[in-house]
Structures are given as structure tokens and as C-alpha cells.
Design a protein around this motif. Sequence first.
Motif, PDB file in Angstrom:
ATOM      1  N   THR A  77     -30.858  36.824 -31.352  1.00 43.38           N
ATOM      2  CA  THR A  77     -30.450  36.752 -30.072  1.00 43.38           C
ATOM      3  C   THR A  77     -29.788  35.486 -29.518  1.00 43.38           C
ATOM      4  N   LEU A  78     -28.418  35.598 -29.034  1.00 42.13           N
ATOM      5  CA  LEU A  78     -27.804  34.605 -28.225  1.00 42.13           C
ATOM      6  C   LEU A  78     -28.415  34.589 -26.849  1.00 42.13           C
ATOM      7  N   GLN A  79     -28.569  33.324 -26.235  1.00 42.55           N
ATOM      8  CA  GLN A  79     -29.279  33.456 -24.834  1.00 42.55           C
ATOM      9  C   GLN A  79     -28.118  32.793 -23.925  1.00 42.55           C
ATOM     10  N   CYS A  80     -28.090  33.245 -22.784  1.00 46.07           N
ATOM     11  CA  CYS A  80     -26.985  32.735 -21.750  1.00 46.07           C
ATOM     12  C   CYS A  80     -27.882  32.758 -20.465  1.00 46.07           C
TER      13      CYS A  80
ATOM     14  N   GLU B 268     -12.730  34.197 -10.830  1.00 47.47           N
ATOM     15  CA  GLU B 268     -12.509  33.349 -12.050  1.00 47.47           C
ATOM     16  C   GLU B 268     -13.858  33.610 -12.665  1.00 47.47           C
ATOM     17  N   GLN B 269     -13.879  33.281 -13.884  1.00 50.12           N
ATOM     18  CA  GLN B 269     -15.000  33.397 -14.767  1.00 50.12           C
ATOM     19  C   GLN B 269     -15.145  31.765 -15.305  1.00 50.12           C
ATOM     20  N   TYR B 270     -16.458  31.607 -15.331  1.00 53.18           N
ATOM     21  CA  TYR B 270     -16.826  30.054 -15.851  1.00 53.18           C
ATOM     22  C   TYR B 270     -17.619  30.223 -17.217  1.00 53.18           C
ATOM     23  N   PHE B 271     -17.307  29.705 -18.072  1.00 58.15           N
ATOM     24  CA  PHE B 271     -17.723  29.622 -19.442  1.00 58.15           C
ATOM     25  C   PHE B 271     -18.775  28.614 -19.651  1.00 58.15           C
ATOM     26  N   GLY B 272     -19.654  29.161 -20.609  1.00 55.81           N
ATOM     27  CA  GLY B 272     -20.430  28.245 -21.124  1.00 55.81           C
ATOM     28  C   GLY B 272     -19.865  27.341 -22.428  1.00 55.81           C
ATOM     29  N   PRO B 273     -20.626  26.400 -23.063  1.00 57.87           N
ATOM     30  CA  PRO B 273     -20.224  25.747 -24.121  1.00 57.87           C
ATOM     31  C   PRO B 273     -19.989  26.480 -25.620  1.00 57.87           C
ATOM     32  N   GLY B 274     -20.438  27.771 -25.582  1.00 55.90           N
ATOM     33  CA  GLY B 274     -20.288  28.297 -26.751  1.00 55.90           C
ATOM     34  C   GLY B 274     -21.571  28.129 -27.810  1.00 55.90           C
ATOM     35  N   THR B 275     -21.412  29.283 -28.673  1.00 53.12           N
ATOM     36  CA  THR B 275     -22.186  29.308 -30.004  1.00 53.12           C
ATOM     37  C   THR B 275     -21.388  29.407 -31.169  1.00 53.12           C
ATOM     38  N   ARG B 276     -21.892  28.427 -31.938  1.00 54.57           N
ATOM     39  CA  ARG B 276     -20.948  28.698 -33.338  1.00 54.57           C
ATOM     40  C   ARG B 276     -21.831  29.446 -34.285  1.00 54.57           C
ATOM     41  N   LEU B 277     -21.609  30.620 -34.601  1.00 57.34           N
ATOM     42  CA  LEU B 277     -22.314  31.138 -35.700  1.00 57.34           C
ATOM     43  C   LEU B 277     -21.555  31.404 -36.927  1.00 57.34           C
ATOM     44  N   THR B 278     -22.349  31.205 -37.928  1.00 56.34           N
ATOM     45  CA  THR B 278     -21.800  31.319 -39.173  1.00 56.34           C
ATOM     46  C   THR B 278     -22.709  32.513 -39.977  1.00 56.34           C
ATOM     47  N   VAL B 279     -22.154  33.771 -40.669  1.00 53.57           N
ATOM     48  CA  VAL B 279     -22.886  34.752 -41.456  1.00 53.57           C
ATOM     49  C   VAL B 279     -22.313  34.575 -42.799  1.00 53.57           C
ATOM     50  N   THR B 280     -23.442  34.210 -43.638  1.00 49.11           N
ATOM     51  CA  THR B 280     -23.064  34.043 -45.088  1.00 49.11           C
ATOM     52  C   THR B 280     -23.521  35.358 -45.866  1.00 49.11           C
TER      53      THR B 280
ATOM     54  N   PRO C  40     -28.496  29.199 -29.205  1.00 47.25           N
ATOM     55  CA  PRO C  40     -28.506  27.980 -29.587  1.00 47.25           C
ATOM     56  C   PRO C  40     -26.916  27.410 -29.552  1.00 47.25           C
ATOM     57  N   LYS C  41     -26.827  26.304 -29.902  1.00 44.15           N
ATOM     58  CA  LYS C  41     -25.201  25.523 -30.124  1.00 44.15           C
ATOM     59  C   LYS C  41     -24.632  26.046 -31.609  1.00 44.15           C
ATOM     60  N   PHE C  42     -25.494  26.110 -32.336  1.00 46.52           N
ATOM     61  CA  PHE C  42     -25.143  26.505 -33.719  1.00 46.52           C
ATOM     62  C   PHE C  42     -26.190  27.248 -34.383  1.00 46.52           C
ATOM     63  N   GLN C  43     -25.707  28.354 -35.319  1.00 51.92           N
ATOM     64  CA  GLN C  43     -26.581  29.126 -36.112  1.00 51.92           C
ATOM     65  C   GLN C  43     -26.081  29.675 -37.443  1.00 51.92           C
ATOM     66  N   VAL C  44     -26.778  29.503 -38.369  1.00 47.76           N
ATOM     67  CA  VAL C  44     -26.272  30.173 -39.789  1.00 47.76           C
ATOM     68  C   VAL C  44     -27.222  31.009 -40.204  1.00 47.76           C
ATOM     69  N   LEU C  45     -26.713  32.343 -40.452  1.00 45.75           N
ATOM     70  CA  LEU C  45     -27.484  33.689 -40.401  1.00 45.75           C
ATOM     71  C   LEU C  45     -27.051  34.149 -42.133  1.00 45.75           C
ATOM     72  N   LYS C  46     -27.980  34.743 -42.879  1.00 41.58           N
ATOM     73  CA  LYS C  46     -27.706  35.536 -43.897  1.00 41.58           C
ATOM     74  C   LYS C  46     -27.415  37.041 -43.346  1.00 41.58           C
ATOM     75  N   THR C  47     -26.491  37.651 -44.267  1.00 44.96           N
ATOM     76  CA  THR C  47     -26.273  38.825 -44.007  1.00 44.96           C
ATOM     77  C   THR C  47     -27.362  39.961 -43.858  1.00 44.96           C
ATOM     78  N   GLY C  48     -27.394  40.535 -42.669  1.00 46.47           N
ATOM     79  CA  GLY C  48     -28.735  41.428 -42.465  1.00 46.47           C
ATOM     80  C   GLY C  48     -29.731  40.886 -41.694  1.00 46.47           C
TER      81      GLY C  48
ATOM     82  N   SER D 233     -28.425  38.227 -22.384  1.00 50.32           N
ATOM     83  CA  SER D 233     -28.309  38.061 -23.796  1.00 50.32           C
ATOM     84  C   SER D 233     -27.481  39.191 -24.818  1.00 50.32           C
ATOM     85  N   LEU D 234     -27.081  38.401 -25.960  1.00 52.97           N
ATOM     86  CA  LEU D 234     -26.326  39.165 -26.761  1.00 52.97           C
ATOM     87  C   LEU D 234     -27.332  39.148 -27.933  1.00 52.97           C
ATOM     88  N   ARG D 235     -27.323  40.350 -28.730  1.00 54.61           N
ATOM     89  CA  ARG D 235     -28.271  40.766 -29.963  1.00 54.61           C
ATOM     90  C   ARG D 235     -27.456  41.087 -31.045  1.00 54.61           C
ATOM     91  N   LEU D 236     -27.659  40.398 -32.088  1.00 55.10           N
ATOM     92  CA  LEU D 236     -26.762  41.040 -33.408  1.00 55.10           C
ATOM     93  C   LEU D 236     -28.189  41.683 -34.432  1.00 55.10           C
TER      94      LEU D 236
END
Lengths: 114, 113
Positions: A20-23, A102-114, A8-16, A75-78
Motif C-alpha cells: 500500500t502506498l500512503q498519501c 490546480e493540483q498539488y503533487f507529492g514527491p513520488g514513490t519509485r516502485l520496482t517490481v522484479t 515510502p519514497k522507494f520500494q522493491v517488490l517481487k512479482t505477486g 491510499s493506493l493498494r497493489l
Amino acid sequence: NAGVTQTPKFQVLKTGQSMTLQCAQDMNHNSMYWYRQDPGMGLRLIYYSASEGTTDKGEVPNGYNVSRLNKREFSLRLESAAPSQTSVYFCASSPRTSGSYEQYFGPGTRLTVT
Amino acid sequence: DQQVKQNSPSLSVQEGRISILNCDYTNSMFDYFLWYKKYPAEGPTFLISISSIKDKNEDGRFTVFLNKSAKHLSLHIVPSQPGDSAVYFCAASAMEGTGKLIFGQGTTLQVKP
């Protein structure tokens, strides 16, 4: 061509919690990469896949796993999120053919873990 | 151990003047260098690159200079425009390796009208 897309573009997770971030890339590139960007630290490589079927650790792999599902998707998994994983995550791809590194980048996913 | 360093966190220049962004590296195995530009809430965008067989590469208003003996590269933007205001990252790679990029910390460029 969409280039490199991330969800996703943004995600908020709780600790634990896990997620999965998709690309995906539609440029037929061989290599794909996952980076994280933290304030004042530039971009640091988490994992990369030099070609379909291979993955390898980068500078900061602890707490992450990856899957190169096919040539297009990486994909990247936490598994168990921690506050230290609060960051902006970027996926990138590269043809890595002679003369084109050269590497070409995506727009990013902003992740917050509380 | 920071292999790629951008020692200036920020730079402010007047529109129409030259912007010079600097980058130093320590690893002699690096033989390919890139500059990326990043706007807030977007991914980095490739700007210009140079291989170690050259000492200069030019693309429009952007020129990258490489000084291998000093392990130093710089990006010149002439003339600077307000739309150039962004964070600039330099990155280094070893072409025969896996293509991994090592990034500097970034320099925030502000171009004032």
C-alpha cells in the motif's frame, strides 16, 4: 504546512507481492488523485477521489485499488504486483473550488517490481 | 488516443533568450489548462494556468497563450535562466467535471549558460 506527503519514497517488490502506498495532505483539499509516470508517457491517472467518501477510476485502474480513509488520506493498494507496475507514483490534491483547480503533487514513490 | 500532445520531447535555448513550449489538445470539452514543471526525483510543481475565457495569462517571466480555434497552447519563458532547466508538462481539464487532469508527454527544457 508539509503539503502532500507520500510514503515510502522507494520500494522493491517481487512479482505477486502486495503493498500500500500512503498519501496525506494537510491543505484541507477536497479532491485527491493517484498518477503513475512512465518514460515518454507523461502522468496517467489511476484513481481519484473527488470528495471524501467517493472514489472513481481514472485512465489506468487495472491492478490497483484505493481507499479515501478521511479527508486527509488517500491510499493506493497493489494486491498482486506485476513488472508492468514498475513506475513512479504521484499523489496529488486539489481544492477544486471556484477559481482554484490546480493540483498539488507529492514527491513520488519509485516502485520496482522484479 | 492522446488527447493532449507535446510534440517536442526536448528543447535547448541559450540563457537570456526566450523559451517557447508548445502543446496541442483534441477534446473540445477542455476549458482549463495548466503548465507544470518537474525536476528529477521531485513531484511536478504548478507553474501557471489559463481558463478558456482568456487567451493570455502572465506571471512574471512566464506567459501562457491559448488559441482555442487551433486547440493549441504555448508557454513562453522570458528571459530563460539555467534554473528553468526541467521537464515541462501541459495538462488540460474540464472545470465542471471531476477535476481530472490529462497530461501531455512532457518537454525537457535545457537552458545553457
